[in-house]
Design a protein around this motif. Sequence first.
Motif, short mmCIF file in Angstrom:
data_model
loop_
_atom_site.label_atom_id
_atom_site.label_comp_id
_atom_site.label_asym_id
_atom_site.label_seq_id
_atom_site.Cartn_x
_atom_site.Cartn_y
_atom_site.Cartn_z
N ASP A 397 18.58 77.18 70.24
CA ASP A 397 17.90 76.73 69.02
C ASP A 397 18.05 75.23 68.78
O ASP A 397 17.65 74.72 67.74
CB ASP A 397 18.41 77.51 67.79
CG ASP A 397 19.91 77.34 67.60
OD1 ASP A 397 20.60 77.02 68.61
OD2 ASP A 397 20.39 77.51 66.48
N VAL A 398 18.60 74.51 69.75
CA VAL A 398 18.71 73.07 69.55
C VAL A 398 17.39 72.40 69.92
O VAL A 398 16.66 72.90 70.77
CB VAL A 398 19.86 72.43 70.37
CG1 VAL A 398 21.19 72.92 69.86
CG2 VAL A 398 19.69 72.71 71.84
N THR A 399 17.12 71.28 69.28
CA THR A 399 15.83 70.64 69.48
C THR A 399 15.78 69.81 70.76
O THR A 399 14.76 69.77 71.44
CB THR A 399 15.50 69.71 68.29
OG1 THR A 399 16.67 68.96 68.00
CG2 THR A 399 15.06 70.51 67.09
N ASN A 400 16.86 69.17 71.07
CA ASN A 400 16.84 68.22 72.18
C ASN A 400 17.50 68.79 73.42
O ASN A 400 18.37 68.16 74.02
CB ASN A 400 17.55 66.94 71.77
CG ASN A 400 18.94 67.25 71.24
OD1 ASN A 400 19.27 68.40 70.94
ND2 ASN A 400 19.78 66.24 71.16
N GLU A 403 17.94 66.50 76.70
CA GLU A 403 18.92 65.44 76.61
C GLU A 403 20.34 66.03 76.53
O GLU A 403 21.28 65.57 77.18
CB GLU A 403 18.63 64.57 75.36
CG GLU A 403 19.60 63.44 75.10
CD GLU A 403 19.73 62.46 76.27
OE1 GLU A 403 18.78 62.35 77.08
OE2 GLU A 403 20.81 61.82 76.38
N LEU A 404 20.46 67.11 75.76
CA LEU A 404 21.76 67.73 75.57
C LEU A 404 22.31 68.31 76.87
O LEU A 404 23.48 68.10 77.22
CB LEU A 404 21.63 68.83 74.50
CG LEU A 404 22.94 69.35 73.93
CD1 LEU A 404 23.74 68.20 73.34
CD2 LEU A 404 22.66 70.39 72.84
N SER A 405 21.45 68.99 77.62
CA SER A 405 21.97 69.58 78.86
C SER A 405 22.31 68.48 79.86
O SER A 405 23.21 68.63 80.68
CB SER A 405 20.99 70.59 79.47
OG SER A 405 19.68 70.16 79.33
N LYS A 406 21.63 67.36 79.76
CA LYS A 406 21.99 66.23 80.62
C LYS A 406 23.38 65.72 80.24
O LYS A 406 24.24 65.52 81.10
CB LYS A 406 20.94 65.12 80.45
CG LYS A 406 21.12 63.97 81.41
CD LYS A 406 19.94 63.02 81.33
CE LYS A 406 20.35 61.64 81.79
NZ LYS A 406 19.36 60.61 81.51
N GLN A 407 23.61 65.54 78.94
CA GLN A 407 24.91 65.02 78.50
C GLN A 407 26.04 65.98 78.88
O GLN A 407 27.12 65.55 79.29
CB GLN A 407 24.89 64.79 76.99
CG GLN A 407 23.88 63.73 76.58
CD GLN A 407 24.00 63.32 75.12
OE1 GLN A 407 24.68 63.96 74.33
NE2 GLN A 407 23.34 62.24 74.75
N VAL A 408 25.76 67.27 78.75
CA VAL A 408 26.81 68.25 79.05
C VAL A 408 27.01 68.40 80.57
O VAL A 408 28.12 68.38 81.07
CB VAL A 408 26.49 69.61 78.39
CG1 VAL A 408 27.49 70.67 78.82
CG2 VAL A 408 26.47 69.48 76.88
N PRO A 554 27.92 64.54 72.43
CA PRO A 554 26.82 65.00 71.57
C PRO A 554 27.33 65.42 70.19
O PRO A 554 28.44 65.93 70.06
CB PRO A 554 26.26 66.22 72.30
CG PRO A 554 27.08 66.44 73.51
CD PRO A 554 28.12 65.40 73.61
N GLU A 555 26.49 65.20 69.16
CA GLU A 555 26.88 65.53 67.79
C GLU A 555 26.77 67.03 67.52
O GLU A 555 27.49 67.56 66.69
CB GLU A 555 25.98 64.80 66.80
CG GLU A 555 25.96 63.30 66.98
CD GLU A 555 26.68 62.59 65.84
OE1 GLU A 555 26.45 62.96 64.69
OE2 GLU A 555 27.47 61.67 66.14
N LYS A 556 25.83 67.65 68.20
CA LYS A 556 25.65 69.10 68.02
C LYS A 556 25.62 69.74 69.39
O LYS A 556 25.10 69.17 70.33
CB LYS A 556 24.29 69.37 67.36
CG LYS A 556 24.24 69.12 65.90
CD LYS A 556 22.90 69.61 65.35
CE LYS A 556 22.75 69.14 63.91
NZ LYS A 556 21.40 69.31 63.41
N MET A 557 26.15 70.93 69.48
CA MET A 557 26.08 71.62 70.79
C MET A 557 25.77 73.09 70.60
O MET A 557 26.18 73.67 69.63
CB MET A 557 27.41 71.47 71.52
CG MET A 557 27.40 70.39 72.56
SD MET A 557 29.06 70.07 73.19
CE MET A 557 29.10 71.17 74.60
#
Length: 557
Positions: A397-400, A403-408, A554-557
């Motif tokens: 349900d995250v929007t980004n 980008e998030l999976s890249k950061q993780v 990341p601020e949200k995960m």
Amino acid sequence: MDIKKILRNDVFEAFNQEILMEQISIEKPKNSEMGDLAVPCFVYSKILRKSPNLIADELANKLNKDNYEKVESVSGYVNVFFKKEIITNFVLEEIIDKQEKYGENETGKSKTIVIDYSSPNIAKPFGIGHLRSTSIGNAIKNISLKNGYKVVSVNHLGDWGTQFGKMIYAYTKWGNEQLVKENPITELSKLYVKFHEESEKDPTLEDEARAVFKRLEDKNEYEMSLWTWFREVSLIEFQKTYDLLGINEFDSYDGEAFYNDKMDVIVDELKNKKLLVTDQGAEVVYLDDMPPALIKRSDGASLYITRDLATAFYRKKTYSFDESLYVVGNEQTLHFNQLKAVIKKMGYDFADNMHHINFGLMLQNGKKMSTRQGKSVKLHDVLLEAIDMAKTYIRDDVTNIDELSKQVGIGAVIFADLKNYRTNDIEFSLEEVLKFEGETGPYVQYTNARIMSVLREKDLEKINLEDTKISDYIWNIIMKLYEYPEIVEKAKQSYDPSLIAKYAIDLAQNFNSFYGNEKIISEQKNQTNLNLLICKSVSIVLKESLRLLGVKAPEKM
Ligand code: ARG
């Protein structure tokens, strides 16, 4: 208030005018088990005409006890352990005030470090070894900056050497421009492999390639234009990997070729100093306790070490470094020992400030990482796989999500690389490094994201410890936070990013025990505020630790 100031005032009072305020020095013990701060008593010995041990005993007795849990006199030092309230106050105020600058120090003031890292080879795949060099070098760079050093980062590209003779020969004979344009590194490596297959059958090819390399060294137009092209397309490919890693800022991309015209003076100096000896047609320097360094081959061609000699002198002259680091795998230990030994033999002590920052292999099931076909693994593919896999772990349900999976994904790989002491070989499995539990990057990232959600829309006030309780869970966090500046300093001194990675895991674990066992929002206003300030401080330090390692938070995960 600053705990150094508190102690200084207390010491001043205890000495009752016998020692001036300026004469009081306060130290931080090497090890926090010895106390939060210490007062060395050796300097007072002359003034007071007593032994340091006796002075320390007396001072320990006279010190105002209100501020301390425990005061100890140990061989000339007074070690003090502050009351929990005092340290808590101090640590939290310090972090909230300094924010991400908490832990900075000035040990490196007006000192320069040159760090040679990443340094992939043109027309060859960017391998796992280069990942290790890139992430270790980048972390040491960030850590050095935090310790106040000026850093020059150099990507010493492997863009010269006899292999280019082979590559140009192979391309001229079997190459296809279109294919190289589409897939430069894959095609060029194929051509290189083909050269070796063919030269097994026909050894005269080796001579042909040597002649081609000679023409390249003589700056012949045809060879130069191919070399320039190979270099350009390789750099474009490498850039894609750097973009994925988020590690981009090199001050220089001067590689081996840059030193082409800077070797002769060094070779001449070696000759003049009578260090160069002809051995079976080649020129070598004999060294104590190690094999001789080969400086010129019998055909007159320069070698890797010849170019590294020129490099070392150039860096000394250009940057007048205090330290020069080479982040390169364990397998080049002899090379760097020889390099330093030759420079020492030439009579230059700056060789003592050159350090090979060596590291081990990344293994899969105990073996060198390889694809199913037995070829060595391309880093870029591993990174893409990590990102894909991270995607499956993240809430959808995250929007980004991209980008998030890249950061993780990338964060997980870099963190896994850095958390082990660098000289060890490390066992690497994407499943393991991507887990949200255990000693992983995602675990630290997740802890921080959890804190961010606790803090969302909360107002923080100034710390007030009235009617609050400092539980053991809180105390463990405070002590960890207090230790951070010391870890930052140690990590630089031992060129060891794993200290920061392990620290981040410990801090995250301490925080999660607190979070799992106590309520952050309590009925007591001051307690809630204290708890929130702890959340905030932990988040600041976790984020900063990750930043030093080159991992995003990341601020949200
Ligand atoms: N290109 C080399 C390799 O991949 C590493 C270069 C390291 N730096 C140096 N100054 N020798 O093995």
